[in-house]
Design a protein around this motif. Structure first.
Motif, PDB file in Angstrom:
ATOM      1  N   LEU A 146       2.749   6.551  -5.661  1.00  0.00           N
ATOM      2  CA  LEU A 146       2.723   6.802  -7.105  1.00  0.00           C
ATOM      3  C   LEU A 146       1.898   8.041  -7.430  1.00  0.00           C
ATOM      4  O   LEU A 146       0.974   8.418  -6.703  1.00  0.00           O
ATOM      5  CB  LEU A 146       2.102   5.601  -7.840  1.00  0.00           C
ATOM      6  N   SER A 147       2.210   8.640  -8.559  1.00  0.00           N
ATOM      7  CA  SER A 147       1.397   9.752  -9.059  1.00  0.00           C
ATOM      8  C   SER A 147       0.063   9.205  -9.547  1.00  0.00           C
ATOM      9  O   SER A 147      -0.099   7.992  -9.739  1.00  0.00           O
ATOM     10  CB  SER A 147       2.108  10.432 -10.229  1.00  0.00           C
ATOM     11  N   ALA A 148      -0.895  10.085  -9.759  1.00  0.00           N
ATOM     12  CA  ALA A 148      -2.207   9.667 -10.257  1.00  0.00           C
ATOM     13  C   ALA A 148      -2.070   8.978 -11.615  1.00  0.00           C
ATOM     14  O   ALA A 148      -2.774   7.996 -11.900  1.00  0.00           O
ATOM     15  CB  ALA A 148      -3.137  10.870 -10.358  1.00  0.00           C
ATOM     16  N   VAL A 164      -1.090   1.396 -13.683  1.00  0.00           N
ATOM     17  CA  VAL A 164      -1.131   0.104 -12.993  1.00  0.00           C
ATOM     18  C   VAL A 164      -2.487  -0.564 -13.203  1.00  0.00           C
ATOM     19  O   VAL A 164      -2.581  -1.756 -13.517  1.00  0.00           O
ATOM     20  CB  VAL A 164      -0.844   0.276 -11.487  1.00  0.00           C
ATOM     21  N   GLN A 165      -3.548   0.201 -13.046  1.00  0.00           N
ATOM     22  CA  GLN A 165      -4.900  -0.337 -13.231  1.00  0.00           C
ATOM     23  C   GLN A 165      -5.101  -0.852 -14.658  1.00  0.00           C
ATOM     24  O   GLN A 165      -5.597  -1.967 -14.861  1.00  0.00           O
ATOM     25  CB  GLN A 165      -5.931   0.752 -12.934  1.00  0.00           C
ATOM     26  N   PHE A 195       2.203   1.807  -3.537  1.00  0.00           N
ATOM     27  CA  PHE A 195       1.177   2.248  -4.479  1.00  0.00           C
ATOM     28  C   PHE A 195       0.755   3.685  -4.206  1.00  0.00           C
ATOM     29  O   PHE A 195       0.630   4.493  -5.132  1.00  0.00           O
ATOM     30  CB  PHE A 195      -0.046   1.330  -4.403  1.00  0.00           C
ATOM     31  N   ASN A 196       0.551   4.024  -2.938  1.00  0.00           N
ATOM     32  CA  ASN A 196       0.093   5.374  -2.597  1.00  0.00           C
ATOM     33  C   ASN A 196       1.145   6.438  -2.888  1.00  0.00           C
ATOM     34  O   ASN A 196       0.819   7.623  -3.001  1.00  0.00           O
ATOM     35  CB  ASN A 196      -0.323   5.425  -1.128  1.00  0.00           C
ATOM     36  N   TYR A 235       0.531   7.259 -12.783  1.00  0.00           N
ATOM     37  CA  TYR A 235       1.108   5.929 -12.627  1.00  0.00           C
ATOM     38  C   TYR A 235       0.105   4.953 -12.018  1.00  0.00           C
ATOM     39  O   TYR A 235       0.098   3.759 -12.349  1.00  0.00           O
ATOM     40  CB  TYR A 235       2.379   5.991 -11.784  1.00  0.00           C
ATOM     41  N   LYS A 236      -0.720   5.456 -11.109  1.00  0.00           N
ATOM     42  CA  LYS A 236      -1.761   4.589 -10.549  1.00  0.00           C
ATOM     43  C   LYS A 236      -2.721   4.122 -11.639  1.00  0.00           C
ATOM     44  O   LYS A 236      -3.143   2.955 -11.672  1.00  0.00           O
ATOM     45  CB  LYS A 236      -2.536   5.329  -9.454  1.00  0.00           C
ATOM     46  N   ASP A 256       0.807  -1.223   0.000  1.00  0.00           N
ATOM     47  CA  ASP A 256       0.000   0.000   0.000  1.00  0.00           C
ATOM     48  C   ASP A 256       0.841   1.274   0.000  1.00  0.00           C
ATOM     49  O   ASP A 256       0.505   2.253  -0.699  1.00  0.00           O
ATOM     50  CB  ASP A 256      -0.997  -0.006   1.152  1.00  0.00           C
TER      51      ASP A 256
END
Length: 359
Positions: free
Chosen positions: A255-257, A263-264, A252-253, A259-260, A249
């Motif tokens: 990461l920039s928006a 990932v998705q 992941f948190n 990069y998030k 977590d």
């Protein structure tokens, strides 16, 4: 030209005249390590992490890279949850039910006996309450989860001797993944939860009497047909197996928006590609196995009925003993109930008809 348009054009012209370019948000380089629970030899299930890694790199222009490490390289196959939870690695790719020993609710995110098929399970996670419920559960382990592929319905495994009645399960040393071991044990069997890369040797040496892995394509790669002649179906403990990417977590948190979002998107790509590979490759592999004299047999109705009855008894007990299980399972089963009803009219009836036709 209206006043607002004139000001806008003059503003841009002024910026350009001053030799100043508009600010662009520069993404920082990110390097992650991914620990897989699978061997490199299995290009389907291990390959899901490679699909993810490639997509992340391409969508980030090479600034976000995820190196993929097979089971045993960074940590044991079944050590990846601890690795992600403790931050030893940023992420892992695994089968959730491997970790039912920590909490039986892990299995619901992957596969439970007599559970949903692949489309139903994906629907529950993506558009039902499954995604929310599982993410809340994984938060207790410092994990953020993403879909990581689905094998589809699996085969029932390889046996040295025929299985004709439930009594044949008694005393059977059976390599079976995850939660299904609880059912096999209740039926008198001796479950063995060993990694895929060790199955062949265990069967060859007689350490186990039977083993299930996934299906024809992967099973053939492992060479299991060479040491056990009877191939049963279906794998009632895995109407589908949902694989997942587990991410620490904090990693992941951080990461920039953008990069998030990458990932998705990469996880979704890996999910679709993995199931497509299994659906495309299993038919040809099954033909080859039959050609090599494999005896493909259905589990007798008495075995299926006994397995179902035992499974429901175990679930009833878990509803009383495990609050996490009770909360997630209730929603899972309600969703499945409606899905089974719908599939009876659409997918099920169509598939049954087509299976009777000569194409």
């Amino acid at each position: 030209m209206d006043r607002r348009s004139l000001i806008k054009k003059a503003g841009i012209a002024g910026v350009l005249a001053a030799g100043v370019a508009p600010a662009v948000h520069a993404q920082a380089a990110v390097r992650w390590r991914l620990a897989s629970s699978f061997p490199k030899s299995l290009d389907t299930i291990y390959g899901s992490a490679e699909v993810f890694s490639k997509a992340v790199k391409e969508m980030s222009g090479g600034k976000f890279e995820v190196s993929v490490h097979a089971a045993g390289e960074l940590m044991p196959a079944f050590g990846v949850v601890d690795g992600v939870q403790n931050g030893t690695v940023e992420m892992a790719h695994t089968a959730p039910y491997y970790f039912f020993g920590k909490n039986e609710a892990f299995a619901i995110g992957g596969a439970i006996p007599f559970g949903m098929n692949s489309r139903q399970l994906t629907a529950w996670i993506v558009d039902g309450n499954g995604g929310k419920l599982m993410r809340e559960f994984y938060a207790k382990y410092n994990i953020i989860n993403f879909l990581g592929g689905n094998t589809g319905a699996q085969m029932g495994g390889w046996f040295r001797k025929e299985v004709k009645t439930p009594a044949d399960i008694k005393g059977l040393k059976f390599r079976v993944g995850g939660f299904a071991g609880k059912i096999i044990e209740r039926m008198g069997g001796v479950p063995q939860n060993i990694p895929g890369g060790e199955i062949y040797q265990a069967l060859e040496k007689g350490t186990i009497d039977a083993a299930e892995w996934i299906g024809p394509y992967d099973d053939q790669k492992l060479g299991i047909n060479k040491v056990a002649p009877f191939y049963y179906y279906p794998g009632w403990w895995e109407g589908s197996l949902n694989l997942e990417f587990y991410i620490n977590d904090k990693a992941f948190n951080a990461l920039s928006a953008e990069y998030k979002a990458i990932v998705q998107a990469a996880a979704y790509e890996a999910h679709v590609v993995t199931q497509a590979r299994y659906d495309a490759r299993n038919p040809g592999a099954l033909k080859q196995l039959v050609g090599a004299k494999t005896k493909v047999l259905p589990f007798p109705p008495s075995v299926m009925d006994a397995s179902f009855k035992t499974t429901m008894e175990v679930y009833a007990e878990l509803n009383k003993s495990n609050p996490d299980w009770k909360k997630i399972y209730a929603d899972y089963r309600n969703f499945q109930r409606d899905q089974v009803l719908w599939f009876r009219f659409a997918e099920g009836s169509f598939d049954t008809f087509m299976q009777r036709q000569k194409l």
